[in-house]
Structures are given as C-alpha cells and as structure tokens.
Write an enzyme that holds these catalytic residues in place. Sequence first.
Site, short mmCIF file in Angstrom:
data_model
loop_
_atom_site.label_atom_id
_atom_site.label_comp_id
_atom_site.label_asym_id
_atom_site.label_seq_id
_atom_site.Cartn_x
_atom_site.Cartn_y
_atom_site.Cartn_z
N LYS A 11 0.83 -1.21 0.00
CA LYS A 11 0.00 0.00 0.00
C LYS A 11 0.86 1.26 0.00
CE LYS A 11 -3.06 0.52 3.45
NZ LYS A 11 -3.71 1.61 4.21
N SER A 12 1.91 1.27 0.84
CA SER A 12 2.77 2.45 0.94
C SER A 12 3.42 2.77 -0.41
CB SER A 12 3.87 2.22 1.98
OG SER A 12 3.32 2.04 3.25
N GLY A 46 -5.52 7.60 5.70
CA GLY A 46 -4.68 8.59 6.36
C GLY A 46 -3.42 8.87 5.57
N ARG A 102 -9.17 11.17 12.87
CA ARG A 102 -7.73 10.96 13.05
C ARG A 102 -6.98 12.28 13.10
NH1 ARG A 102 -5.78 6.10 9.23
NH2 ARG A 102 -3.93 6.35 10.55
N SER A 104 6.94 8.95 12.58
CA SER A 104 5.85 8.89 11.61
C SER A 104 6.39 9.02 10.20
CB SER A 104 4.83 10.00 11.87
OG SER A 104 3.90 10.08 10.79
N GLN A 107 4.55 9.09 7.67
CA GLN A 107 3.64 9.98 6.95
C GLN A 107 4.04 11.44 7.11
OE1 GLN A 107 -0.33 9.01 8.26
NE2 GLN A 107 -0.32 7.01 7.25
N ASP A 142 1.61 -1.42 12.01
CA ASP A 142 0.30 -1.87 11.52
C ASP A 142 0.05 -3.35 11.77
OD1 ASP A 142 -0.55 0.61 10.57
OD2 ASP A 142 0.45 0.35 8.65
N ARG A 147 -6.60 0.93 18.40
CA ARG A 147 -6.40 -0.50 18.17
C ARG A 147 -6.02 -1.26 19.44
NH1 ARG A 147 -3.56 -0.04 12.16
NH2 ARG A 147 -5.53 -0.02 11.02
N ARG A 199 -7.85 -3.66 9.73
CA ARG A 199 -6.90 -4.58 10.37
C ARG A 199 -7.51 -5.27 11.59
NH1 ARG A 199 -2.75 -3.77 7.06
NH2 ARG A 199 -2.22 -1.63 6.49
#
Length: 454
Positions: free
Chosen positions: A29-30, A102, A130, A178, A180, A330, A361, A406
Amino acid sequence: MNHVAGKPASLCLAASGPLTGDVTVPGDKSISHRSLMLGALAVGETRITGLLEGEDVLATASAMRAMGAEIERTGTGEWRVHGVGVGGLLQPATALDMGNSGTSTRLLMGLVASHPITATFIGDASLSGRPMGRVITPLSLMGATIAATPGPGRQTLPLTLTGACPAIPLRYTLPVASAQVKSAVLLAGLNTPGETVVIEPIPTRDHSERMLAGFGAQLSVTGSPQGRIITIRGEAELKPQTIQVPGDPSSAAFPMVAALIVPGSDIIIRNVGLNPTRAGLVRVLQAMGGRIDLLNERTVGGEPVADLHVCHSALTGIDVPPENAPSMIDEYPVLFVAAAFAKGRTVMRGIEELRVKESDRIAVMAQGLQACGVQCEELEDGLIVEGRDGDLVPGGATIAARLDHRIAMSFAVLGLNAARPVVIDDARPIATSFPTFVAMMEQLGCRLLPTADH
C-alpha cells in the site's frame, strides 16, 4: 468513495483443517500510494505493475487526477500515469475525498503545501477522527495556510489547505516516529527552493526516500547522533519510471499468522516486500519460535523481496522490544492474535501510536480478545497477552471492528482456531487494503460460515 455506505456485511471464517497452498498478497500500500503521487509529478509516462487496487490507493489516484495528472488502468494491477511535472499541480474543482486513507491525506497535504493551489480534504467517519496536527505544524512552518476542524485535543478533517509558492525550506525534527509526517515534509520540499531537511530520531519506513531517489530527486540520507538526516533539494525534475510493486508485508501478516496458529498448516506467500523498516513482524514471530523461511530473496525496484514459507509452530511469549514498533506498527493487531496462542505471556509496549489509527487498536483488540476468552491487560502504551499454549480460544463472540480493516482481519484469523465461531460485525472496510482477503483465505482452505445477515 465511501466504503461504509449501505448495509454492514458480517464475516465468519473457519479452518476445516490445515491451511495449505501458494498465494500472493496485494501490492504494498505504501509503495502504491507513492508510485501514483510521484508518477503524477514526473514529466512523461510512468508504468506501474502490481499496484494495490484497494480503496485507499484508488483515493490517491482520484485525487491526482483531480489535480491534473492522467491516470489510467490498463489491466489488473497495471496502471499508466502521465505526470504534470513538479510545480504543475492544478487546483481541484471539488473536495478531495480520501475515504479511509490517512496516508493519502497526509502525503497529499505535503504535495499541495508548496503549490499555489487550494484543496479541501474530506474523508469517512473513521478518517475524520484521526489527528492531522502532526502534519499541519511543519507544513504551516513552510508557509501553507491550513484550516482544520477542531476536535477534542486534535485537528481533523474536513480541512482546507492553501499552498505557499514559493514555500519556505524547513529543517524539521520529527517529534513522533511517523513515516507519513516525514513524507509530507519531503514531498512539500520537492517544489520548495533550496534544501528541506527532516531529522528522524527513530527510523521509520523509508519508501519515500527510496522512491524519490529512484525518480531522480536530489536526496541524501546521513546518520548523526540526532538520528537519520534526510535532505532533499527542491524545484526537482522527476523522471518517469517503470515500477513493480512488491506484495504488502502488512497484508502478508494475516495468512502468515493464520498458518502459524492452525495445526498442520504449510503455506508459501509469494513476492513479499521485506524492506528492513517494514519487516519487524517476521523477526518477532521468528523470535517466538515461528517457522518462517525466506526463499528466493531478491531486489525488485530497489526494495528487498522474498517468498515466505510458513508452517504451523509452537509459539512462546516474549517481551517485544519497543524499538521494533515503527517497523511493524500496523501488524500489532495480528501479533496480539499470535500471542493468544503462544506459551506464556507476550508483552508489547511502546505502541501508543496504535491509539490514533483507524480505531484505538489497543482498546478495541483488548476488548475483542477478552470477549473471545483470551486474558490480556491493556497498558497505556501497549498490551500484555496471556497465551493459551496452542489451545483453541473459546471464541463465540461478535466483534465490533469499528470500521477498521486490520481489526476485522485480525479477528477473522483468530476465529480459525476457536472453539466457537468468531463473527466480525462489518467486514466492508477490509476492501480499503486487502480486497482479495476472503478469497485468498478460502484458497488456503478456510470456510466461510453463514452469519445472520447472509
């Protein structure tokens, strides 16, 4: 693009016997997100194979189209992108709907921040809760103007961002590990004069650095006592690429743990990306006694890749080093599941970041595990799971997945070795990252059990 429209679809999987077979998981995905974004900023045609065609990545494709790139699907996982060049993004005519993603939101905020355009970002209920402040802070320092929705202790979507052109080069030390935030600042730096520098005290996934360099950006990474120093020179000219996206290690985590906990299982998962900044779960499961062998190790597009041979194993609880967290953040939900079948206790700390994912989570997994008869203790920054030494978990619960893909997949895996069925209340969010999950589990020998809404 709102995957929670319509009626919830519950899910219950069971294992009729050992899991066997040879499967592939969807593209990473990344890497999929970044290949579309950088392809859209290159001049010329970028070709991508193995792209993850989940809803999160499709949200990125839609947003890049809205800002001027030509993006077309030419076959399963095969895409072509004609870019507009760095500095060439156009103002989108309508709000950019990020769905549940996100990653799309935070990285695209970085791209827009150094272009002379305004974009409004919206998302589903989960994404809209978020925190975006961690990205807003550095991008504001670069000159972007950002109006976010104030929430309890956090700034959230909907959010409107007006880019600065020229933006101000920044030297920024990440206050939280992070990938991101790091990527957002580096992407903003692409169209910013001079050098933009990110200092990363704790290493996180480095797909952005690898791919930016691959597209021709002037980028350097050096070590220092403060951490990794990543420097990008702005006003870059990116060159189109041919990209093969490896299988997503976060998706491979689910069949991997399933094979470890279901007696007699013996499977191969092909073409899994094993970037060292992402492969923490493999190392931890091996340390617990999991038999996971790496076959046919190779490099594809600058990323290490291998086939994973996974067999049922007697697992032993361990103290998971907190410094592992960034390389497997994750994957903790499904690690909690593996821990439920281990001998003794597994202690997992330093993972408070899990509280601001698609759901909290730590809390949601603890509630679900307890409902299925697994003893665990929730910590502020983690979870302690008391394993059942390979015995079946009692099960018999209906799990509220909280619109979190997830969580849904983790409890579907737990149910494979449960005395009574474990039902996921709503499996639709699984399509955000792993649209072929149920089909792949059936291919390995799982059965789909009827639930009330079928």
